[in-house]
Design an enzyme around this catalytic site. Structure first.
Site, PDB file in Angstrom:
ATOM      1  N   LYS A  35      10.328 -21.586  12.439  1.00  0.00           N
ATOM      2  CA  LYS A  35      10.203 -20.597  12.589  1.00  0.00           C
ATOM      3  C   LYS A  35      10.604 -20.023  13.660  1.00  0.00           C
ATOM      4  O   LYS A  35      11.251 -19.520  14.062  1.00  0.00           O
ATOM      5  CB  LYS A  35       9.130 -19.959  11.652  1.00  0.00           C
ATOM      6  CG  LYS A  35       8.719 -18.399  11.671  1.00  0.00           C
ATOM      7  CD  LYS A  35       7.385 -17.978  11.626  1.00  0.00           C
ATOM      8  CE  LYS A  35       7.255 -17.525  10.470  1.00  0.00           C
ATOM      9  NZ  LYS A  35       6.046 -17.319  10.059  1.00  0.00           N
ATOM     10  N   LYS A 211      -8.774  -0.488   8.457  1.00  0.00           N
ATOM     11  CA  LYS A 211      -8.434  -1.191   7.529  1.00  0.00           C
ATOM     12  C   LYS A 211      -8.087  -1.465   6.128  1.00  0.00           C
ATOM     13  O   LYS A 211      -6.874  -1.283   5.234  1.00  0.00           O
ATOM     14  CB  LYS A 211      -7.981  -2.287   8.112  1.00  0.00           C
ATOM     15  CG  LYS A 211      -6.608  -2.707   7.596  1.00  0.00           C
ATOM     16  CD  LYS A 211      -5.021  -2.758   7.225  1.00  0.00           C
ATOM     17  CE  LYS A 211      -4.435  -3.443   6.684  1.00  0.00           C
ATOM     18  NZ  LYS A 211      -2.861  -2.521   7.193  1.00  0.00           N
ATOM     19  N   ASN A 215      -6.150   0.901   2.746  1.00  0.00           N
ATOM     20  CA  ASN A 215      -5.363   0.468   1.611  1.00  0.00           C
ATOM     21  C   ASN A 215      -5.884   0.275   0.141  1.00  0.00           C
ATOM     22  O   ASN A 215      -5.108   0.677  -0.648  1.00  0.00           O
ATOM     23  CB  ASN A 215      -5.464  -1.295   1.902  1.00  0.00           C
ATOM     24  CG  ASN A 215      -3.643  -1.764   2.778  1.00  0.00           C
ATOM     25  OD1 ASN A 215      -2.993  -0.338   3.182  1.00  0.00           O
ATOM     26  ND2 ASN A 215      -3.605  -2.561   2.925  1.00  0.00           N
ATOM     27  N   PHE A 257       2.322   8.270  -2.017  1.00  0.00           N
ATOM     28  CA  PHE A 257       2.173   7.182  -2.442  1.00  0.00           C
ATOM     29  C   PHE A 257       1.563   8.356  -4.355  1.00  0.00           C
ATOM     30  O   PHE A 257       0.663   7.826  -4.073  1.00  0.00           O
ATOM     31  CB  PHE A 257       1.035   6.748  -1.807  1.00  0.00           C
ATOM     32  CG  PHE A 257       1.743   5.555  -1.274  1.00  0.00           C
ATOM     33  CD1 PHE A 257       1.737   5.847   0.506  1.00  0.00           C
ATOM     34  CD2 PHE A 257       1.016   4.417  -1.594  1.00  0.00           C
ATOM     35  CE1 PHE A 257       2.588   4.666   0.845  1.00  0.00           C
ATOM     36  CE2 PHE A 257       0.957   3.199  -1.230  1.00  0.00           C
ATOM     37  CZ  PHE A 257       1.783   3.179   0.323  1.00  0.00           C
ATOM     38  N   LEU A 258       1.822   9.223  -4.091  1.00  0.00           N
ATOM     39  CA  LEU A 258       1.996   9.660  -5.759  1.00  0.00           C
ATOM     40  C   LEU A 258       3.338   9.836  -6.675  1.00  0.00           C
ATOM     41  O   LEU A 258       3.434   9.921  -7.920  1.00  0.00           O
ATOM     42  CB  LEU A 258       2.126  11.552  -5.584  1.00  0.00           C
ATOM     43  CG  LEU A 258       0.752  11.391  -5.109  1.00  0.00           C
ATOM     44  CD1 LEU A 258       1.114  12.447  -4.732  1.00  0.00           C
ATOM     45  CD2 LEU A 258      -0.684  11.084  -6.024  1.00  0.00           C
ATOM     46  N   GLY A 261       4.521   4.405 -11.249  1.00  0.00           N
ATOM     47  CA  GLY A 261       6.014   2.915 -11.442  1.00  0.00           C
ATOM     48  C   GLY A 261       4.589   2.062 -12.534  1.00  0.00           C
ATOM     49  O   GLY A 261       3.538   2.159 -13.225  1.00  0.00           O
ATOM     50  N   CYS A 268      -0.286  -7.082   0.612  1.00  0.00           N
ATOM     51  CA  CYS A 268      -0.970  -6.069   0.964  1.00  0.00           C
ATOM     52  C   CYS A 268      -2.232  -5.701   0.055  1.00  0.00           C
ATOM     53  O   CYS A 268      -3.712  -5.743   0.009  1.00  0.00           O
ATOM     54  CB  CYS A 268      -0.893  -4.806   1.970  1.00  0.00           C
ATOM     55  SG  CYS A 268       0.021  -6.411   3.502  1.00  0.00           S
ATOM     56  N   LYS A 328       9.121  -3.953  -3.167  1.00  0.00           N
ATOM     57  CA  LYS A 328       9.408  -2.723  -3.242  1.00  0.00           C
ATOM     58  C   LYS A 328      10.844  -2.816  -2.747  1.00  0.00           C
ATOM     59  O   LYS A 328      11.253  -4.087  -1.990  1.00  0.00           O
ATOM     60  CB  LYS A 328       8.469  -2.207  -2.028  1.00  0.00           C
ATOM     61  CG  LYS A 328       8.798  -2.840  -0.927  1.00  0.00           C
ATOM     62  CD  LYS A 328       7.537  -2.388   0.604  1.00  0.00           C
ATOM     63  CE  LYS A 328       7.660  -0.973   0.686  1.00  0.00           C
ATOM     64  NZ  LYS A 328       6.669  -0.778   1.686  1.00  0.00           N
TER      65      LYS A 328
HETATM   66  C1  UGA Z   1       0.605  -1.562   2.955  1.00  0.00           C
HETATM   67  C2  UGA Z   1       0.890  -0.410   3.260  1.00  0.00           C
HETATM   68  O1  UGA Z   1       1.336   0.888   3.000  1.00  0.00           O
HETATM   69  C3  UGA Z   1       0.765  -0.842   4.974  1.00  0.00           C
HETATM   70  O2  UGA Z   1       0.006   0.498   5.244  1.00  0.00           O
HETATM   71  C4  UGA Z   1       0.018  -1.786   5.638  1.00  0.00           C
HETATM   72  O3  UGA Z   1      -0.057  -2.324   6.392  1.00  0.00           O
HETATM   73  C5  UGA Z   1       0.437  -2.761   4.647  1.00  0.00           C
HETATM   74  O4  UGA Z   1       0.483  -2.622   3.147  1.00  0.00           O
HETATM   75  C6  UGA Z   1      -0.783  -3.891   5.164  1.00  0.00           C
HETATM   76  O5  UGA Z   1      -1.216  -4.209   5.042  1.00  0.00           O
HETATM   77  O6  UGA Z   1      -0.247  -4.933   5.826  1.00  0.00           O
HETATM   78  P1  UGA Z   1       3.010  -2.766   1.924  1.00  0.00           P
HETATM   79  O7  UGA Z   1       2.383  -3.208   1.338  1.00  0.00           O
HETATM   80  O8  UGA Z   1       3.511  -3.166   2.862  1.00  0.00           O
HETATM   81  O9  UGA Z   1       2.907  -1.612   3.224  1.00  0.00           O
HETATM   82  O10 UGA Z   1       3.676  -1.930   0.956  1.00  0.00           O
HETATM   83  P2  UGA Z   1       3.909  -0.447   0.913  1.00  0.00           P
HETATM   84  O11 UGA Z   1       4.623   0.668   0.908  1.00  0.00           O
HETATM   85  O12 UGA Z   1       2.149   0.252   0.838  1.00  0.00           O
HETATM   86  O13 UGA Z   1       4.061  -0.143  -0.728  1.00  0.00           O
HETATM   87  C7  UGA Z   1       3.056  -1.498  -1.855  1.00  0.00           C
HETATM   88  C8  UGA Z   1       3.533  -1.307  -2.995  1.00  0.00           C
HETATM   89  O14 UGA Z   1       3.027   0.239  -3.829  1.00  0.00           O
HETATM   90  C9  UGA Z   1       4.526  -1.237  -3.603  1.00  0.00           C
HETATM   91  O15 UGA Z   1       4.697  -2.578  -5.131  1.00  0.00           O
HETATM   92  C10 UGA Z   1       5.020  -0.378  -3.732  1.00  0.00           C
HETATM   93  O16 UGA Z   1       6.280  -0.275  -4.811  1.00  0.00           O
HETATM   94  C11 UGA Z   1       4.318   0.655  -4.618  1.00  0.00           C
HETATM   95  N1  UGA Z   1       3.716   1.378  -4.548  1.00  0.00           N
HETATM   96  C12 UGA Z   1       3.457   2.567  -3.439  1.00  0.00           C
HETATM   97  C13 UGA Z   1       3.915   2.330  -5.479  1.00  0.00           C
HETATM   98  O17 UGA Z   1       4.159   2.030  -6.592  1.00  0.00           O
HETATM   99  N2  UGA Z   1       4.056   4.098  -5.926  1.00  0.00           N
HETATM  100  C14 UGA Z   1       3.624   5.247  -4.432  1.00  0.00           C
HETATM  101  O18 UGA Z   1       3.652   6.123  -4.920  1.00  0.00           O
HETATM  102  C15 UGA Z   1       3.759   3.579  -3.776  1.00  0.00           C
END
Ligand code: UGA
Length: 438
Positions: A35, A211, A215, A257-258, A261, A268, A328
């Site tokens: 890496k 944290k 989450n 986050f609303l 899906g 995470c 995502k």
């Molecule tokens: C998440 C948190 O959003 C970050 O703040 C955090 O730092 C990160 O975890 C971590 O702990 O490292 P991440 O997993 O990269 O980030 O992605 P998200 O944008 O949170 O999406 C997570 C999942 O939720 C995806 O499958 C996405 O499609 C889903 N999602 C998100 C929904 O179904 N609806 C939403 O409104 C938002």
């Protein structure tokens, strides 16, 4: 000030590239030498928008990448630990990498004149900072607060937006045991971020808890809106996006986050809510709400499979196109991807699957192998298909049109992200959260 970053995953690499691109002297360390070799050449080990050019800029300026942890301990004033903390089979988190790093830091500090601040950015359960401090103290025979500093500094960046989030975080949380160390870390961040970024300074265990609470709340919001979407779907004419928009305007709720899906995935949210449940149970708590959030999330994909079975009369032998494999959009990450979970469940019904994703085919192949076929062409994915299901909201899928659909054997669309609601499509169209007559 020289910065050390130990562990070059999403968080470590984004942070190293951002700081290095701004001319901060950064030593980024990872034990995986392959890496390291790749990163030194300016190649990122995963897909993340804008990260590659930023890394190349940082390498030209002031970023050094190696496997030499001792060098970072001897030379850096502030060392961030960003190693992975995966889940064990019982839902706890595995601290082995973190403990191994702590041991090396402690052993190196024994004969070092340096007095670095060690800031843990990895997501860890409350109390971990204390355990890591004890390891470093034992190995070095030195004292935290005098010979080195300990900080908890959780990270909130999102995959797919890692660079932007690292440049513009919504918050900086700094947990520590003494004000002097906390203030030094705060000063470092103040030199780098806009003055409007809010700071929360607290003790280490509260910073660690923030944290998990963060989450878990995001996961709760998603499971909540997904349940509302399922209810909307059984009320003709109802649209979950309008519901989400309206409730999101209430400042007590907030609009993010609303998006309903197929459920949340990724490395995470599923892991962190699991760890918080397991951690709180070890203290005799019964986290009923968190468990319900988790159950609602895993049910979402089951509901989809039953729905597909109903719409297609039977799944057996059907040819299905799955659009989107990454957890995502703007990511090639398939960890805990709901799409992969759906594929595994569909395969049990003996369906034939052709999957499309702009970035995540290789990572999917590592999990699913040749049990399904893959294509980088949407048109090819649709050819002779009896049902197309949109799983990941990649922008390209919004361009699907009647000409593309003509290639399908039977025109059935299941849109889990409601990307095509505004289109007049010559097909049977179903979407999560849309009541039937829409
Ligand atoms: C998440 C948190 O959003 C970050 O703040 C955090 O730092 C990160 O975890 C971590 O702990 O490292 P991440 O997993 O990269 O980030 O992605 P998200 O944008 O949170 O999406 C997570 C999942 O939720 C995806 O499958 C996405 O499609 C889903 N999602 C998100 C929904 O179904 N609806 C939403 O409104 C938002």
């Amino acid at each position: 000030m020289k910065i050390g970053i130990i562990g070059i995953g999403f968080v470590g690499l984004s942070f190293a590239a951002v700081l290095g691109s701004k001319g901060y002297e950064v030593l980024a360390i990872d034990s995986d030498q392959d890496k390291v070799k790749k990163i030194i050449k300016g190649n990122t080990p995963f897909y993340e928008p804008s990260l590659s050019p930023l890394l190349q800029k940082a390498l030209k300026k002031s970023l050094e990448v190696s496997s030499n942890t001792e060098k970072a301990v001897n030379e850096c004033n502030l060392i961030f630990i960003t190693v992975g903390t995966p889940t064990t089979s019982d839902g706890n988190i595995n601290l082995n990498s973190l403990k191994a790093v702590a041991k090396t830091i402690g052993q190196t500090l024994t004969n070092s004149k340096n007095k670095p601040i060690i800031a843990i950015k990895s997501t860890v359960i409350p109390g971990t900072n204390h355990i890591i401090k004890q390891i470093i103290e034992k190995e070095s025979k030195k004292k935290s607060g005098k010979d080195f500093g300990m900080i908890s500094n959780p990270e909130f960046l999102r995959e797919g937006k890692a660079v932007d989030d690292t440049f513009n975080p919504h918050i900086v949380v700094i947990g520590g045991e003494d004000c002097k160390t906390i203030n030094k870390v705060k000063k470092f961040y103040e030199g780098f971020y806009k003055s409007t970024v809010p700071y929360i300074t607290t003790n280490t265990q509260t910073a660690e808890m923030i944290k998990y609470a963060n989450n878990s709340f995001l996961a709760t919001k998603i499971s909540f809106i997904n349940q509302i979407a399922n209810i909307c779907q059984s009320i003709p004419g109802t649209n979950v996006d309008d519901v989400a928009k309206a409730i999101g305007i209430d400042p007590r709720i907030g609009g993010q986050f609303l998006k309903a899906g197929p459920g949340y995935g990724g490395s995470c949210l599923p892991k962190d809510i699991k760890a918080l449940i397991s951690f709180s149970e070890s203290y005799g708590q019964s986290p009923t709400l968190l468990k319900a959030v988790q159950t609602a999330n895993s049910q979402q994909v089951e509901i989809l499979v039953s729905f597909m079975n109903k719409v297609l009369t039977s799944l057996k032998g059907k040819k299905i196109s799955v659009l989107g494999l990454s957890f995502k959009e703007n990511s090639d990450d398939t960890r805990e991807s709901v799409s992969i979970n759906l594929i595994k469940k569909l395969l049990k019904h003996k369906v034939k699957i052709i999957a499309h994703d702009p970035m995540a085919i290789e990572n999917t192949r590592k999990i699913i192998g040749d049990k399904i076929s893959y294509t980088k062409s949407i048109v090819e994915a649709l050819k002779d298909s009896e049902c197309v299901i949109i799983m990941t909201p990649w922008k390209n899928y919004t361009k699907l049109n009647n000409k593309d659909l003509k290639l399908m054997k039977s025109k059935i669309i299941i849109d889990t992200r409601r990307l095509l609601t505004k289109k007049k499509l010559d097909a049977k169209y179903f979407a999560i959260g849309l009541g039937s007559s829409n």
